[in-house]
Design a protein around this motif. Structure first.
Motif, short mmCIF file in Angstrom:
data_model
loop_
_atom_site.label_atom_id
_atom_site.label_comp_id
_atom_site.label_asym_id
_atom_site.label_seq_id
_atom_site.Cartn_x
_atom_site.Cartn_y
_atom_site.Cartn_z
N ARG B 93 0.44 -0.65 -3.52
CA ARG B 93 0.52 0.10 -2.27
C ARG B 93 1.37 -0.66 -1.24
N ALA B 94 1.23 -1.98 -1.26
CA ALA B 94 2.02 -2.77 -0.30
C ALA B 94 3.51 -2.60 -0.61
N LEU B 97 4.59 0.68 0.73
CA LEU B 97 4.72 0.65 2.20
C LEU B 97 5.99 -0.09 2.60
N GLY B 158 2.27 -9.35 0.98
CA GLY B 158 1.94 -7.93 1.22
C GLY B 158 2.29 -7.53 2.63
N ASP B 162 -2.35 -1.35 7.02
CA ASP B 162 -2.25 -0.22 6.11
C ASP B 162 -1.80 0.99 6.95
N GLU B 283 -4.89 -2.01 -2.48
CA GLU B 283 -4.83 -3.22 -1.63
C GLU B 283 -3.49 -3.27 -0.89
N THR B 284 -3.54 -3.79 0.33
CA THR B 284 -2.21 -3.96 0.98
C THR B 284 -1.85 -5.44 1.04
#
Lengths: 321, 366, 148, 338
Positions: B93-94, B97, B158, B162, B283-284
């Motif tokens: 997810r990081a 992003l 990361g 979020d 997780e970010t």
């Protein structure tokens, strides 16, 4: 970093005396496996460097619990470097008691030993005695297998999986020896952090000729010089060139060393025009002269500036800054 | 016999169209430039010297201020370098992003370039059009990481924040609108005959000179060299999306204009695909040891910033601060070709060519 | 000529579109929650661990603690706490590492002052600056991974 | 004011003349303040933003505030400037622009001076401003101003030629240079206004008028992005206000001339609408032309100097010549004109 903060920071934060950080901890006997080694070969030639987080990263480091080194795949060096930095730089967010790992005796003893070796090396570095000691020595007393300027020549302790760039490296060294001069290449190694980017250290006086061959020789074909950086290791000065062959996508790193008192590296502006300003910047900030440069003047600082700020021994004009 | 004398003119460092504090000492014979000498260093803050006494988390706010129009890519290049040295795994997810934020930053940076470039050529409205749309991107960043320009958003391993809920839909809405806005931009300017007359064939150079001068980004691709780090040396998760690299033919100001406007369209394409495959949760922040201390050694990492290849060369001695940190700044390298392009041109072209190279002085002087 | 006509068409069309000018001085701009404005300091939460002073990239936080006045509680209490807003870059690292969220960011950003020494905010001022304090203070840098 | 002309000059007449002149000056100053205001408003609306709206209701007093500020501003003269020329230049720029307004007929008998070579009078006076701009450029001892002055000299001189020749067609059709006759010749429906038969002349006139006014796409002399502010870089305070005033008075003059020469002055488009007084039509057409000038300023980029020259001599001049032949053929074979 104001003095009193350091005292407060060091005082309450850490109980035990912290040795000078030996980054790999005492037991770096097995150099971290070439993590990107194996899958490397399968890579399409067009894009050799594998993003760091490719799945082949075997063991994600467990932050606080990793006392032992797991068998083959070495955890990330950072994981075992639980030792906080020495008095000079208390660990930024090092909570005193929060996650005290149970230290095995053997671990403590090893760390003390590393601290002693580190301190010895540090003294040696300050004394500048170790002329021959490459940058590696200054990095503390860890085993010589590590990283770029390993004293034992290229890859004496061959990692279990020979990396695909190894033959390229040998070919390059052999070609340079033939075309330029017998002793042109001082050292050659693979940079494990940079997807095994071949790194050559070339002697100063052969550097213009070597640069010429690197650009024109069909096997090299490095027509694109992407970065020129100056580095001041206490024992010597170094100019690092990163070269790129756009068709094959290979990137090489070439270093040229020079001593500290009157550092000079032959200029390569005639070979790659992009080096013009970058060399002027290095001259301006580090004081490395570049004979052969068309117009070597200061580029960043005012012309009447005294001294070269990026040197380690640079005394700033007003210390308050 | 009339004795003519050359006029020595200081363009800058305080001048409306030098994109920052650049001073170009120009010798003029009438309107024609005979000698050019760029003088830089007015914005030199010694980031590299400061970085040697800061640990890695503290350096990140300094990278925001290097190329202040694309702070996200500067943050990324530093974090990527440290992650590569320490072999940290950045969660899925990081990564997404980071990619979304970098592509939004590329659009924002190209919009600023587009607006100011047209303003240099004399058209007043495009600047306001561009900043009106860029404002939406700045709002998105403001909601995500709390700042409009200096984000300090990425951390080693990361990202700090979020995405707040509803943010992803706002980005989707923006991407959809931006497509139609882009067509309106082309209507407003790209067909305008005066603009074309001002831009075609100006400041042209061939691929060989571009490679000789180490140019990167749109300045390299406008000569036909198909080299984009997102495709040729993929980093982050760029290799999962398909987008193509716009390439020009004859390397003049118009081709650079075409390549950059086309890059906005490609970034929108990447964003669309990234938003669809965006992992709903995760997780970010990766597993990062408490004190970030990369092992002794060195690394040179490079990514594609809106201005070209930005590189970060770290020599670490195992301490919490880098022993030597050098940034390969695209604007600094791209600016070297200015003298070669300007000799023989007129004063008005100086502004057009300088605007075409798209430099940011914060990055040139670092 | 067609290109110019199209250009004129676009500007004519924008004549009627919605304008995007803020009425800033009259209506204050509402910043999103995560906006990094001027810090708010809560002295009784502070355990004088100097983390914020150490992490600050520009070292603009100067603080000093004093032993706890009432005898039975151990530890230290904050005495003076100043942030020099001339060089503070509002990078939010101090709130990130603060274990007890003693220092948090607020959403107000008006920092203009007539003289430089007004930019040297002391503890009292920081305590009073408690309008629209930021709620989600994601301090990932603090120990135990921060209050998620 | 025609009936005054034939009487001998007496104190009474002189008073009437000055009164007339003052009221025209009043109208023009009023126009200039609100032209600046509306220009900023319209260009603002075209750029997603509201124009000035803080000073006075809806910002109506914005230009008044600007002029007041300029009056109060310290009037700096650069050290090594050529003082006499520096002081004279703004006056030299403003006086001809105001003098040129004398010949403009607003209605049947609403005209200050009925000169039978009206247009020629205008062209002669507008030439004087070119000298003023060059002196301003030279006198302020600033390299950017000098460059600005040189450019504007080249531009204004080379655009006066197509400006004049494009109007020759109109003069041929009406047989006289007197502006009132020209308007009278355009009676009747809007298709016998001059801009239809003289469409080429109209286009050439508009383009060279824009160049005469130094407005985008020809605003080279005060090109912000290259020459900082061109010839009036060193001017501040009221002297700068004079240059702005001169520029907008010329805009007023050119807009009036376009309405008179090509859009049929105070004639209504359809004779049936004649009940609305002529002056209203005149103002409507006048505002349309002014809006067009603002609209162009918001959209087009700037031309380069050499392109500018090329356009004047290689494109506009031949077109204007062509227009003369077409008009001649038209008069001879198709019986155009009076």
């Amino acid at each position: 970093m104001s003095e009193e903060q350091k005292q407060n920071g060091a005082g309450p934060a850490e109980g035990e005396t912290k040795a000078e950080a030996a980054p790999e901890g005492a037991k770096a006997q097995v150099p971290p496996a070439k993590t990107e080694g194996a899958p490397q070969s399968g890579e399409a030639p067009q894009a050799p460097p594998q993003p760091a987080e490719a799945p082949q990263q075997p063991a994600a480091p467990q932050p606080g619990v990793e006392p032992k080194q797991t068998s083959g795949a070495a955890p990330q060096p950072a994981a075992e470097t639980q030792t906080a930095a020495g008095a000079s730089q208390p660990a930024a967010q090092q909570p005193a008691a929060a996650e005290k790992r149970p230290l095995t005796d053997e671990e403590k003893e090893a760390r003390r030993q590393a601290a002693l070796a580190a301190r010895a090396a540090k003294l040696a570095a300050q004394g500048g005695a170790a002329a021959g000691a490459a940058a590696g020595a200054a990095a503390g007393g860890r085993a010589a297998a590590r990283g770029a300027a390993a004293a034992g020549g290229e890859g004496s302790e061959e990692p279990p999986k020979p990396s695909p760039n190894q033959p390229k490296l040998d070919r390059a060294v052999q070609l340079l020896k033939e075309l330029v001069a017998e002793d042109a290449v001082e050292e050659a190694s693979l940079n494990p952090f940079n997807d095994d980017m071949p790194t050559l250290v070339i002697r100063g006086e052969h550097w213009p000729k070597a640069a010429e061959t690197l650009r024109d020789h069909p096997e090299f074909g490095f027509r694109y010089l992407r970065n020129v950086a100056g580095v001041d290791h206490e024992t010597h000065m170094e100019v690092v060139y990163h070269l790129l062959n756009m068709d094959s996508g290979d990137t090489y790193c070439v270093k040229v060393r020079t001593n500290r008192d009157n550092p000079s590296v032959p200029s390569v502006v005639s070979v790659w025009k992009t080096a013009d300003w970058q060399e002027r910047e290095i001259y301006d900030l580090l004081g490395i002269a570049f004979p052969g440069h068309p117009d070597l003047r200061r580029i960043m600082l005012p012309d009447d500036w005294v001294g070269h700020p990026l040197r380690k021994d640079y005394v700033p004009l007003d210390p308050e800054v | 016999m009339i004795r003519t004398e050359e006029l020595l003119l200081n363009v800058g460092p305080q001048h409306p169209s030098t994109h920052g504090v650049l001073r170009v000492v120009v010798k003029l014979d009438g309107e024609i430039i005979t000698h050019v000498e760029p003088v830089i260093g007015y914005l030199h803050r010694g980031t590299e010297k400061l970085a040697e006494s800061l640990n890695y988390t503290q350096i990140i706010p300094y990278t925001d201020r290097m190329d202040y129009l694309s702070a996200m890519t500067n943050n990324y290049v530093l974090c990527y370098a440290v992650e590569k040295m320490m072999g940290i795994e950045v969660p899925e997810r990081a990564e997404f992003l980071r990619l979304i934020v970098m592509e939004l930053q590329r659009i924002a940076s190209h919009l600023v370039w587009w607006g100011t470039y047209l303003l240099d050529i004399g058209a007043l409205s495009p600047f306001l059009f561009a900043f009106n749309d860029r404002e939406r991107i700045l709002q998105l960043f403001n909601e995500l990481c709390g700042a409009r320009l200096t984000y300090n958003y990425m951390r080693v391993g990361g990202v700090k924040w979020d995405a707040p809920e509803g943010w992803i839909d706002k980005v989707k809405a923006f991407v959809k609108d931006m497509k139609s806005r882009l067509d309106e931009y082309h209507n407003l300017v790209s067909g305008n005959e005066i603009f074309l007359a001002r831009v075609k064939g100006i400041g042209a150079y061939d691929a060989e000179t571009a490679i000789q001068y180490g140019l990167s980004g749109a300045n390299l691709r406008c000569t036909g060299v198909k080299w984009d780090l997102r495709k040729n040396e993929p980093y982050c998760i760029y290799d999962r999306f398909d987008f193509d690299i716009p390439v020009g033919q004859n390397g003049d100001c118009y081709d650079r204009y075409y390549v950059r406007t086309e890059e906005i369209r490609q970034s929108l394409r990447i964003l669309e695909q990234a938003l669809e495959q965006f992992p709903p949760e995760g997780e970010t922040m990766g597993k990062v040891p408490r004190a970030i201390r990369p092992p002794a050694g060195e690394v040179y990492v490079r990514i594609e910033s809106p201005r070209g290849e930005i590189g970060c060369y770290i020599v670490s001695k195992g301490k919490a601060e880098p022993y030597r940190l050098k940034f390969r700044r695209p604007s600094f390298v791209n600016l070297q070709i200015l003298p070669k392009l300007l000799v023989g041109e007129s004063m008005t072209n100086l502004v057009t060519i300088l605007g075409g190279i798209d430099i940011v002085l914060g990055e040139v002087d670092c | 000529m067609i290109g110019m006509m199209k250009g004129l068409g676009v500007t004519l069309k924008t004549l009627g579109t919605r304008k995007s000018t803020y009425k800033y001085p009259d209506e204050p701009i509402v910043m999103p929650d995560r906006f990094r404005g001027i810090q708010h300091f809560d002295p009784d939460k502070c355990i004088v661990c100097f983390q914020c002073a150490r992490i600050c990239p520009t070292q603009c936080i100067t603080m000093s603690g004093k032993p706890n006045p009432d005898p039975e509680k151990k530890g230290r209490v904050i005495d003076t706490y100043d942030i020099n807003f001339e060089i503070c870059i509002l990078c939010d690292l101090c709130t990130e590492v603060c274990p007890t969220e003693a220092i948090v960011m607020t959403n107000n950003f008006e920092l203009a002052a007539y003289s430089r020494d007004e930019l040297f905010k002391d503890r009292v001022w920081l305590q009073e600056n408690n309008t629209n304090v930021r709620k989600d203070n994601n301090n990932i840098g603090a120990p135990k991974g921060g209050a998620k | 004011m025609q009936w005054l002309w034939d009487q001998p000059l007496s104190w009474m007449n002189a008073a009437w003349f000055t009164l007339g002149a003052l009221c025209v000056l009043g109208i023009v100053i009023f126009f200039v303040t609100y032209a600046i205001y509306f220009e900023r408003k319209i260009i603002g609306w075209m750029q997603f933003r509201k124009g000035p709206n803080r000073v006075g209701p809806f910002g109506l007093l914005q230009t008044v505030a600007d002029v007041a500020k300029l009056l109060l501003k310290e009037d700096t003269i650069p050290a090594k400037a050529d003082k006499a020329l520096f002081i004279m230049a703004p006056a030299l720029a403003f006086i001809p622009s105001f003098a040129a307004l004398a010949i403009i007929p607003y209605g049947m008998n609403l005209q200050f001076a009925d000169v039978n070579v009206g247009f020629l009078y205008y062209v002669a006076l507008s030439g004087v401003t070119t000298i003023a701009i060059v002196t301003a450029g030279w006198a302020s001892n600033n390299k950017y101003a000098l460059l600005g002055g040189m450019r504007s000299a080249a531009q204004m001189i080379s655009y006066e030629v197509p400006l004049v020749i494009s109007v020759v067609g109109v003069a041929m059709m009406t047989g006289s240079l007197n502006l009132r006759e020209i308007v009278l010749a355009q009676e009747g429906y809007f298709w016998n206004w001059n801009f239809l038969p003289q469409i080429i002349g109209f286009v050439v006139f508009l383009v060279s008028a824009l160049a005469e006014l130094n407005r985008t796409p020809f605003d080279l002399p005060e090109a912000e992005s290259e020459l900082v502010a061109g010839y009036h870089t060193e001017y501040s305070g009221f002297r700068f206000a004079f240059f702005m005033l001169a520029e907008y008075v010329y805009l007023y003059a050119i807009a009036c001339l376009t309405t008179i020469l090509f859009l049929g002055g105070w004639n209504p488009p359809l004779p049936q609408l004649a009940f609305i007084p002529g002056i209203v039509w005149f103002i409507l057409k006048f505002l349309a032309v002014v809006f067009f000038v603002f609209w162009v300023r918001a959209t087009f980029p700037r031309l380069r100097v050499d392109q500018l020259m090329g356009l004047a001599w290689k494109a506009l001049l031949p077109l204007a010549m062509l227009n003369i032949f077409i008009t001649a053929a038209g008069i001879h074979w198709f019986g155009w004109g009076g």
